[in-house]
Design an enzyme around this catalytic site. Sequence first.
Site, PDB file in Angstrom:
ATOM      1  N   ARG A   1     -23.365   7.318  16.236  1.00 37.21           N
ATOM      2  CA  ARG A   1     -23.300   7.339  14.662  1.00 37.21           C
ATOM      3  C   ARG A   1     -21.740   7.018  14.467  1.00 37.21           C
ATOM      4  O   ARG A   1     -20.624   6.764  15.306  1.00 37.21           O
ATOM      5  CB  ARG A   1     -22.780   8.387  14.317  1.00 37.21           C
ATOM      6  CG  ARG A   1     -24.342   9.509  14.663  1.00 37.21           C
ATOM      7  CD  ARG A   1     -25.290   8.790  13.256  1.00 37.21           C
ATOM      8  NE  ARG A   1     -26.173   9.985  13.512  1.00 37.21           N
ATOM      9  CZ  ARG A   1     -27.521   9.531  13.912  1.00 37.21           C
ATOM     10  NH1 ARG A   1     -27.527   8.550  14.961  1.00 37.21           N
ATOM     11  NH2 ARG A   1     -28.363  10.377  13.881  1.00 37.21           N
TER      12      ARG A   1
ATOM     13  N   GLY B   1       0.917  -1.280   0.098  1.00 31.90           N
ATOM     14  CA  GLY B   1       0.116  -0.017  -0.146  1.00 31.90           C
ATOM     15  C   GLY B   1       1.021   1.380  -0.196  1.00 31.90           C
ATOM     16  O   GLY B   1       2.326   1.276   0.684  1.00 31.90           O
TER      17      GLY B   1
ATOM     18  N   GLY C   1       4.567  -7.304   3.903  1.00 31.40           N
ATOM     19  CA  GLY C   1       5.174  -8.402   3.088  1.00 31.40           C
ATOM     20  C   GLY C   1       6.017  -8.234   1.888  1.00 31.40           C
ATOM     21  O   GLY C   1       6.971  -9.305   2.119  1.00 31.40           O
ATOM     22  N   THR C   2       6.019  -7.138   1.659  1.00 34.70           N
ATOM     23  CA  THR C   2       7.221  -6.671   0.426  1.00 34.70           C
ATOM     24  C   THR C   2       9.091  -6.664   1.706  1.00 34.70           C
ATOM     25  O   THR C   2      10.351  -7.517   0.693  1.00 34.70           O
ATOM     26  CB  THR C   2       7.334  -5.211   0.486  1.00 34.70           C
ATOM     27  OG1 THR C   2       5.949  -4.429   0.208  1.00 34.70           O
ATOM     28  CG2 THR C   2       8.479  -4.591   0.363  1.00 34.70           C
TER      29      THR C   2
ATOM     30  N   THR D   1       4.958   2.280   6.321  1.00 28.66           N
ATOM     31  CA  THR D   1       3.634   1.981   6.320  1.00 28.66           C
ATOM     32  C   THR D   1       3.174   2.416   7.704  1.00 28.66           C
ATOM     33  O   THR D   1       3.503   3.167   8.572  1.00 28.66           O
ATOM     34  CB  THR D   1       3.400  -0.073   7.451  1.00 28.66           C
ATOM     35  OG1 THR D   1       2.169  -0.221   7.415  1.00 28.66           O
ATOM     36  CG2 THR D   1       4.593  -0.097   8.247  1.00 28.66           C
ATOM     37  N   ILE D   2       1.528   2.949   7.132  1.00 34.00           N
ATOM     38  CA  ILE D   2       0.893   3.587   8.383  1.00 34.00           C
ATOM     39  C   ILE D   2       0.565   2.563   9.240  1.00 34.00           C
ATOM     40  O   ILE D   2       0.418   2.956  10.684  1.00 34.00           O
ATOM     41  CB  ILE D   2      -0.148   4.280   7.596  1.00 34.00           C
ATOM     42  CG1 ILE D   2      -1.555   3.027   7.119  1.00 34.00           C
ATOM     43  CG2 ILE D   2      -0.343   4.666   6.264  1.00 34.00           C
ATOM     44  CD1 ILE D   2      -2.532   3.483   7.321  1.00 34.00           C
ATOM     45  N   ASP D   3       0.947   1.047   9.255  1.00 30.06           N
ATOM     46  CA  ASP D   3       0.980   0.867  10.638  1.00 30.06           C
ATOM     47  C   ASP D   3       1.459   0.323  11.725  1.00 30.06           C
ATOM     48  O   ASP D   3       1.093   0.175  13.008  1.00 30.06           O
ATOM     49  CB  ASP D   3       0.024  -1.197   9.527  1.00 30.06           C
ATOM     50  CG  ASP D   3      -0.792  -1.199   8.675  1.00 30.06           C
ATOM     51  OD1 ASP D   3      -1.256  -0.041   8.807  1.00 30.06           O
ATOM     52  OD2 ASP D   3      -0.354  -1.919   8.210  1.00 30.06           O
TER      53      ASP D   3
ATOM     54  N   ARG E   1     -23.692  12.186  21.575  1.00 26.20           N
ATOM     55  CA  ARG E   1     -23.887  11.439  20.791  1.00 26.20           C
ATOM     56  C   ARG E   1     -22.601  10.626  21.175  1.00 26.20           C
ATOM     57  O   ARG E   1     -21.686  11.128  21.652  1.00 26.20           O
ATOM     58  CB  ARG E   1     -23.526  11.395  19.327  1.00 26.20           C
ATOM     59  CG  ARG E   1     -25.117  12.054  18.617  1.00 26.20           C
ATOM     60  CD  ARG E   1     -25.183  11.873  16.504  1.00 26.20           C
ATOM     61  NE  ARG E   1     -26.082  12.635  16.485  1.00 26.20           N
ATOM     62  CZ  ARG E   1     -26.247  13.168  15.079  1.00 26.20           C
ATOM     63  NH1 ARG E   1     -24.967  13.114  14.898  1.00 26.20           N
ATOM     64  NH2 ARG E   1     -27.546  13.471  15.133  1.00 26.20           N
TER      65      ARG E   1
ATOM     66  N   GLN F   1      -6.192   8.616   5.633  1.00 25.85           N
ATOM     67  CA  GLN F   1      -4.354   8.397   6.304  1.00 25.85           C
ATOM     68  C   GLN F   1      -4.564   8.009   6.067  1.00 25.85           C
ATOM     69  O   GLN F   1      -2.520   8.257   6.265  1.00 25.85           O
ATOM     70  CB  GLN F   1      -5.334   6.596   7.026  1.00 25.85           C
ATOM     71  CG  GLN F   1      -6.605   7.295   8.165  1.00 25.85           C
ATOM     72  CD  GLN F   1      -7.091   6.428   8.486  1.00 25.85           C
ATOM     73  OE1 GLN F   1      -6.840   6.293   9.652  1.00 25.85           O
ATOM     74  NE2 GLN F   1      -8.651   5.367   8.307  1.00 25.85           N
TER      75      GLN F   1
HETATM   76  O1  F6P Z   1      -0.885  -1.594   5.600  1.00 25.29           O
HETATM   77  C1  F6P Z   1      -1.150  -0.112   4.651  1.00 25.29           C
HETATM   78  C2  F6P Z   1      -3.276  -0.299   4.671  1.00 25.29           C
HETATM   79  O2  F6P Z   1      -3.651   1.031   4.883  1.00 25.29           O
HETATM   80  C3  F6P Z   1      -4.251  -0.785   6.427  1.00 25.29           C
HETATM   81  O3  F6P Z   1      -4.148  -0.055   7.357  1.00 25.29           O
HETATM   82  C4  F6P Z   1      -5.155  -1.292   5.662  1.00 25.29           C
HETATM   83  O4  F6P Z   1      -5.349  -2.650   6.156  1.00 25.29           O
HETATM   84  C5  F6P Z   1      -4.822  -2.065   4.187  1.00 25.29           C
HETATM   85  O5  F6P Z   1      -3.711  -1.436   3.966  1.00 25.29           O
HETATM   86  C6  F6P Z   1      -5.534  -1.616   3.181  1.00 25.29           C
HETATM   87  O6  F6P Z   1      -5.051  -2.146   2.232  1.00 25.29           O
HETATM   88  P1  F6P Z   1      -6.192  -1.907   0.552  1.00 25.29           P
HETATM   89  O7  F6P Z   1      -5.214  -0.218   0.124  1.00 25.29           O
HETATM   90  O8  F6P Z   1      -5.371  -3.288  -0.339  1.00 25.29           O
HETATM   91  O9  F6P Z   1      -7.436  -1.494   0.436  1.00 25.29           O
END
Ligand code: F6P
Length: 361
Positions: free
Chosen positions: A275, A12, A113-114, A134-136, A171, A283
């Site tokens: 909501r 991603g 994965g990379t 990665t944003i994760d 809310r 993001q």
């Molecule tokens: O690994 C980055 C990420 O944005 C995760 O936070 C999210 O689960 C996933 O990729 C979403 O993947 P895709 O862009 O393939 O829908």
Amino acid sequence: MKKRIGILTSGGDCPGLNATIRGVAKAAYGLMDCTLIGIENGYKGLIEGTYRELKPKDFSGLLTLGGTFLGTARTPFKKMRVIEEDGVDKVKAMVENYKKMKLDCLVTLGGKGTHKNANLLSEEGLNVIGLPKTIDNDIYGTDVTFGFQSAVDIATEVIDRIHTTADSHDRVMIIEIMGNKVGWLTLHAGMAGGADVILLPEIPYSIESVISAIEKRCKEGKDFTIIAVAEGAKTLEEARMKKEDFENHRKTWGYPSVAYYLMDELNKKSRFETRACVPGHQQRGGSPSPYDRVLSTNIGAFAAKLIDQGIYGVTVSVRNNDYVATPLKDMAGKTKKVDPESTIVKNARLIGIKFGDEGVK
Ligand code: F6P
């Protein structure tokens, strides 16, 4: 001798990819006589042999540019050694194209994965350097990944903006935050945005506990609640399921994502108007934050130094505010998760943030 450096971005996209490529290139041009080869769309381009020679001017204007100018694709590790319908031996094709391009090394920017694919290529004898994107923020062996802080900023702004509606309407507002199977992004954005409840994959929650947290706030005169929920969050029951059972359960679940499930449960089981808000790929979008620009530039420059010294089979990690080379074989395939007993989680609890596990046996 002139070094030929291949570079690709995989998985991603996220802010900081271009800034990192720029860091590699600028430092490499300063350190050695070299040519950079841009491989398009990640490992897919390496398999298909789609690449182009880059010139110094190609690296201008990249510091602030979001996404990746090389393009990217997801090429799952588990399929790398599988010959699919097209009959292509992907690993063989990558090794052959590396040789065809006359590369001295390959720099791969990406996530978990990379890095698994980078390790595979390293085991095949190629000179590979991984760079942690990665944003994760779930890459093992590094304190932080580029892209993460930009995403924290974006998700925090979403929470900030949701606050006004939550307050005005009394809310419960649920914000679902990305992060795949880990809770780093939700924990940081949740704390930065002043979320009252933070639900993470690493800390399974119960609806009853979440409702108690909202009730408690009401008793204290706070008529709204902000819940930051990680996209990978699980209930206690789900966390107890075997992987296969969990996957089947989610297939028949009937909700597009966890925020909608939570909203439905709260609307059914509590008296609070609720909501859901899912900012999704926003993001990962846009320009890297200043923090990520500095981090990316450092990671890129450090990678160029490794190339100059001929150090391969590693990823660039950040540890204790310094940059170090970590062997790919030691980190590939491992995940860095939020430790429920970590100081940051304990501090969050100390200031009254609930994690949905309070009072749960
Ligand atoms: O690994 C980055 C990420 O944005 C995760 O936070 C999210 O689960 C996933 O990729 C979403 O993947 P895709 O862009 O393939 O829908």
